[in-house]
Motif scaffolding. Sequence first.
Motif, PDB file in Angstrom:
ATOM      1  N   ALA A 170       5.569  11.587  18.950  1.00  0.00           N
ATOM      2  CA  ALA A 170       6.959  11.684  18.508  1.00  0.00           C
ATOM      3  C   ALA A 170       7.560  10.375  18.020  1.00  0.00           C
ATOM      4  O   ALA A 170       8.293  10.358  17.027  1.00  0.00           O
ATOM      5  N   ASP A 171       7.293   9.258  18.683  1.00  0.00           N
ATOM      6  CA  ASP A 171       7.933   8.005  18.277  1.00  0.00           C
ATOM      7  C   ASP A 171       7.160   7.280  17.176  1.00  0.00           C
ATOM      8  O   ASP A 171       7.674   6.317  16.602  1.00  0.00           O
ATOM      9  N   ALA A 172       5.960   7.723  16.883  1.00  0.00           N
ATOM     10  CA  ALA A 172       5.173   7.136  15.784  1.00  0.00           C
ATOM     11  C   ALA A 172       4.320   8.251  15.182  1.00  0.00           C
ATOM     12  O   ALA A 172       3.103   8.274  15.328  1.00  0.00           O
ATOM     13  N   PRO A 173       4.958   9.209  14.485  1.00  0.00           N
ATOM     14  CA  PRO A 173       4.238  10.398  14.008  1.00  0.00           C
ATOM     15  C   PRO A 173       3.286  10.147  12.861  1.00  0.00           C
ATOM     16  O   PRO A 173       2.502  11.017  12.497  1.00  0.00           O
ATOM     17  N   SER A 174       3.338   8.968  12.274  1.00  0.00           N
ATOM     18  CA  SER A 174       2.387   8.634  11.211  1.00  0.00           C
ATOM     19  C   SER A 174       2.009   7.171  11.342  1.00  0.00           C
ATOM     20  O   SER A 174       2.706   6.380  11.991  1.00  0.00           O
ATOM     21  N   LEU A 175       0.894   6.837  10.762  1.00  0.00           N
ATOM     22  CA  LEU A 175       0.427   5.452  10.741  1.00  0.00           C
ATOM     23  C   LEU A 175       0.323   4.984   9.292  1.00  0.00           C
ATOM     24  O   LEU A 175       0.053   5.787   8.398  1.00  0.00           O
ATOM     25  N   ASP A 176       0.537   3.712   9.076  1.00  0.00           N
ATOM     26  CA  ASP A 176       0.392   3.143   7.731  1.00  0.00           C
ATOM     27  C   ASP A 176      -1.096   2.938   7.460  1.00  0.00           C
ATOM     28  O   ASP A 176      -1.592   1.828   7.391  1.00  0.00           O
ATOM     29  N   ARG A 177      -1.800   4.065   7.337  1.00  0.00           N
ATOM     30  CA  ARG A 177      -3.247   4.048   7.143  1.00  0.00           C
ATOM     31  C   ARG A 177      -3.593   4.037   5.665  1.00  0.00           C
ATOM     32  O   ARG A 177      -2.878   4.601   4.833  1.00  0.00           O
ATOM     33  N   ALA A 178      -4.708   3.427   5.329  1.00  0.00           N
ATOM     34  CA  ALA A 178      -5.167   3.357   3.941  1.00  0.00           C
ATOM     35  C   ALA A 178      -6.675   3.525   3.904  1.00  0.00           C
ATOM     36  O   ALA A 178      -7.380   3.252   4.891  1.00  0.00           O
ATOM     37  N   TYR A 179      -7.163   3.986   2.761  1.00  0.00           N
ATOM     38  CA  TYR A 179      -8.604   4.141   2.503  1.00  0.00           C
ATOM     39  C   TYR A 179      -8.824   3.489   1.147  1.00  0.00           C
ATOM     40  O   TYR A 179      -8.479   4.051   0.111  1.00  0.00           O
TER      41      TYR A 179
ATOM     42  N   LEU B  75      -2.335  25.251  14.758  1.00  0.00           N
ATOM     43  CA  LEU B  75      -3.353  25.367  15.801  1.00  0.00           C
ATOM     44  C   LEU B  75      -4.514  24.397  15.602  1.00  0.00           C
ATOM     45  O   LEU B  75      -5.171  24.013  16.579  1.00  0.00           O
ATOM     46  N   ASP B  76      -4.806  24.004  14.357  1.00  0.00           N
ATOM     47  CA  ASP B  76      -5.810  22.957  14.160  1.00  0.00           C
ATOM     48  C   ASP B  76      -5.360  21.670  14.839  1.00  0.00           C
ATOM     49  O   ASP B  76      -6.165  20.935  15.422  1.00  0.00           O
ATOM     50  N   ALA B  77      -4.063  21.389  14.737  1.00  0.00           N
ATOM     51  CA  ALA B  77      -3.524  20.206  15.406  1.00  0.00           C
ATOM     52  C   ALA B  77      -3.617  20.354  16.920  1.00  0.00           C
ATOM     53  O   ALA B  77      -3.933  19.388  17.626  1.00  0.00           O
ATOM     54  N   ALA B  78      -3.366  21.551  17.438  1.00  0.00           N
ATOM     55  CA  ALA B  78      -3.461  21.770  18.882  1.00  0.00           C
ATOM     56  C   ALA B  78      -4.874  21.489  19.377  1.00  0.00           C
ATOM     57  O   ALA B  78      -5.067  20.893  20.445  1.00  0.00           O
ATOM     58  N   ARG B  79      -5.852  21.931  18.615  1.00  0.00           N
ATOM     59  CA  ARG B  79      -7.249  21.662  18.959  1.00  0.00           C
ATOM     60  C   ARG B  79      -7.514  20.163  19.006  1.00  0.00           C
ATOM     61  O   ARG B  79      -8.130  19.642  19.942  1.00  0.00           O
ATOM     62  N   ALA B  80      -7.042  19.451  17.973  1.00  0.00           N
ATOM     63  CA  ALA B  80      -7.270  18.010  17.893  1.00  0.00           C
ATOM     64  C   ALA B  80      -6.558  17.270  19.018  1.00  0.00           C
ATOM     65  O   ALA B  80      -7.085  16.306  19.579  1.00  0.00           O
ATOM     66  N   VAL B  81      -5.354  17.710  19.370  1.00  0.00           N
ATOM     67  CA  VAL B  81      -4.597  17.066  20.443  1.00  0.00           C
ATOM     68  C   VAL B  81      -5.327  17.219  21.778  1.00  0.00           C
ATOM     69  O   VAL B  81      -5.411  16.266  22.564  1.00  0.00           O
TER      70      VAL B  81
ATOM     71  N   ASN C  25      -6.950  12.200   7.035  1.00  0.00           N
ATOM     72  CA  ASN C  25      -6.279  13.223   7.828  1.00  0.00           C
ATOM     73  C   ASN C  25      -6.814  13.246   9.259  1.00  0.00           C
ATOM     74  O   ASN C  25      -6.057  13.181  10.228  1.00  0.00           O
ATOM     75  N   PHE C  26      -8.123  13.331   9.397  1.00  0.00           N
ATOM     76  CA  PHE C  26      -8.715  13.396  10.734  1.00  0.00           C
ATOM     77  C   PHE C  26      -8.426  12.127  11.538  1.00  0.00           C
ATOM     78  O   PHE C  26      -7.974  12.194  12.680  1.00  0.00           O
ATOM     79  N   ALA C  27      -8.714  10.982  10.955  1.00  0.00           N
ATOM     80  CA  ALA C  27      -8.635   9.729  11.704  1.00  0.00           C
ATOM     81  C   ALA C  27      -7.199   9.341  12.020  1.00  0.00           C
ATOM     82  O   ALA C  27      -6.907   8.863  13.123  1.00  0.00           O
ATOM     83  N   THR C  28      -6.292   9.541  11.076  1.00  0.00           N
ATOM     84  CA  THR C  28      -4.919   9.112  11.292  1.00  0.00           C
ATOM     85  C   THR C  28      -4.243   9.929  12.382  1.00  0.00           C
ATOM     86  O   THR C  28      -3.683   9.382  13.333  1.00  0.00           O
ATOM     87  N   PHE C  29      -4.286  11.242  12.269  1.00  0.00           N
ATOM     88  CA  PHE C  29      -3.598  12.078  13.248  1.00  0.00           C
ATOM     89  C   PHE C  29      -4.196  11.913  14.643  1.00  0.00           C
ATOM     90  O   PHE C  29      -3.475  11.699  15.627  1.00  0.00           O
ATOM     91  N   GLN C  30      -5.504  11.988  14.737  1.00  0.00           N
ATOM     92  CA  GLN C  30      -6.105  11.958  16.064  1.00  0.00           C
ATOM     93  C   GLN C  30      -5.983  10.592  16.722  1.00  0.00           C
ATOM     94  O   GLN C  30      -5.818  10.499  17.943  1.00  0.00           O
TER      95      GLN C  30
END
Length: 447
Positions: free
Chosen positions: A311-320, A159-165, A124-129
């Motif tokens: 907006a144009d790439a709101p998620s990443l194909d991330r894996a753990y 608001l957690d997202a706002a902080r991270a952004v 969650n932290f690494a992908t979004f940020q």
Amino acid sequence: MTGLCTDLYEIRMAASYLRRGMLAPATFSLFARRLPPSRGFLVAAGLADCLDFLERLHFDAAELDHLADVVHLPAGDVAALAELRFTGDVWAVPEGRVVFGGEPLLEVTAPLPQAQLVETALLNFATFQSSVASKAARCRIAAPEADLIDFAARRTHGLDAARAVARASALVGFAGTSYVQAAREFDLPAAGTMAHSYVEAFPDERAAFRAFAEDFPDSAIFLVDTYDTPHGVRTAIEVAGELPRGIGIRLDSGDLGELAVQARSLLDAAGLTGARIMASGGLDEHQLAALVSSGAPIDAYGVGTKVGVSADAPSLDRAYKLVEYDGRPVMKLSAGKLTAPGAKQVHRGTAGRDDVLALRGEPVAEGREPVLEPVMRAGVRTSRDDSIRAARRRFEQDLRWLPEQARRLTDPTPVGVTWSASLHRRAAELRRTLEIRHGVRAEVAPP
């Protein structure tokens, strides 16, 4: 953030491992399988929150009661989870550095239950940020001479997202944020002007501008497009004549480039050559690049929604993914989801050369440098320097290194990532072993 900040299946797997005494060290690798088509690179971000989470990992009494009474975990599992803390090691790409598809952003080595339990939070932290930092970096590339301000707080998904952004955009050179709590937490400049509602609340623009300048003489930036932009600029100029200090204006609608030209001409003719022009309104890197290439005389941009949600790439194909357990390398053979076994390192060379994904213990060839660094030992940070200033220095250095084709805003070509000979051999040997053991044939070979 505590132990319940995870998916239920992580808790169940961790409990099962604990029951069975499966406590040997496990290494998990967190990476993006591939980049979005619109991206030529990613920027590492979110590590500070990852490490904070790992240091604080625990289940408090109320959470343990919930696991017993609502999730119906047996008493023995609850008792075992009560003692769980993170005691492992983490290797990671420092925040601000550039990474590519297939490269680990971080790797966790810890007793298996611990390493498994933290998957959800770390992703969650690494992908979004990283998504947001990468989008913001493209804005920085598009408008390198202008001040960019994070305006995303009102449009982010919480608001957690706002902080991270606010933090992620600052890592790549944004000059400030409108979100005051994030500015306070991260020691960033808080920036803001006024809203159309402020202007509308007064009898006319002149009264609104005069009141704002009286109340905030050091921040007299007037929003001039509530009714008619050229008229608003002229009104701002009239009010400026009554003030001992300079002013600025903000444009938020219409043809920003043409309006900026008109505004600059009016301001300069009135002798306000130092008045700054700010623009906002649904901007992204492509609109910024168009405005810059047109020569629009805009000094600063407020950038909000499109960066705040990437907006144009709101998620990443991330894996753990688990890559080693109890000294035994492991890998997935799933089509399109093949994993590279073992703890790894990225060897980076000069611009224009492919990165090399290698086993962690492999020697680094002359002319290359290792990208991942040890950032946590036995559950304790190895360094507390996770400052935005340090991350920004790393980003600026990597941006100078990044080839032009990867920096392109349209049809970028990322730096290639090849596997070392040793990693190839290990993957091939393990694949053959797994195919024989499971009676299957892998559909995809290692790159």
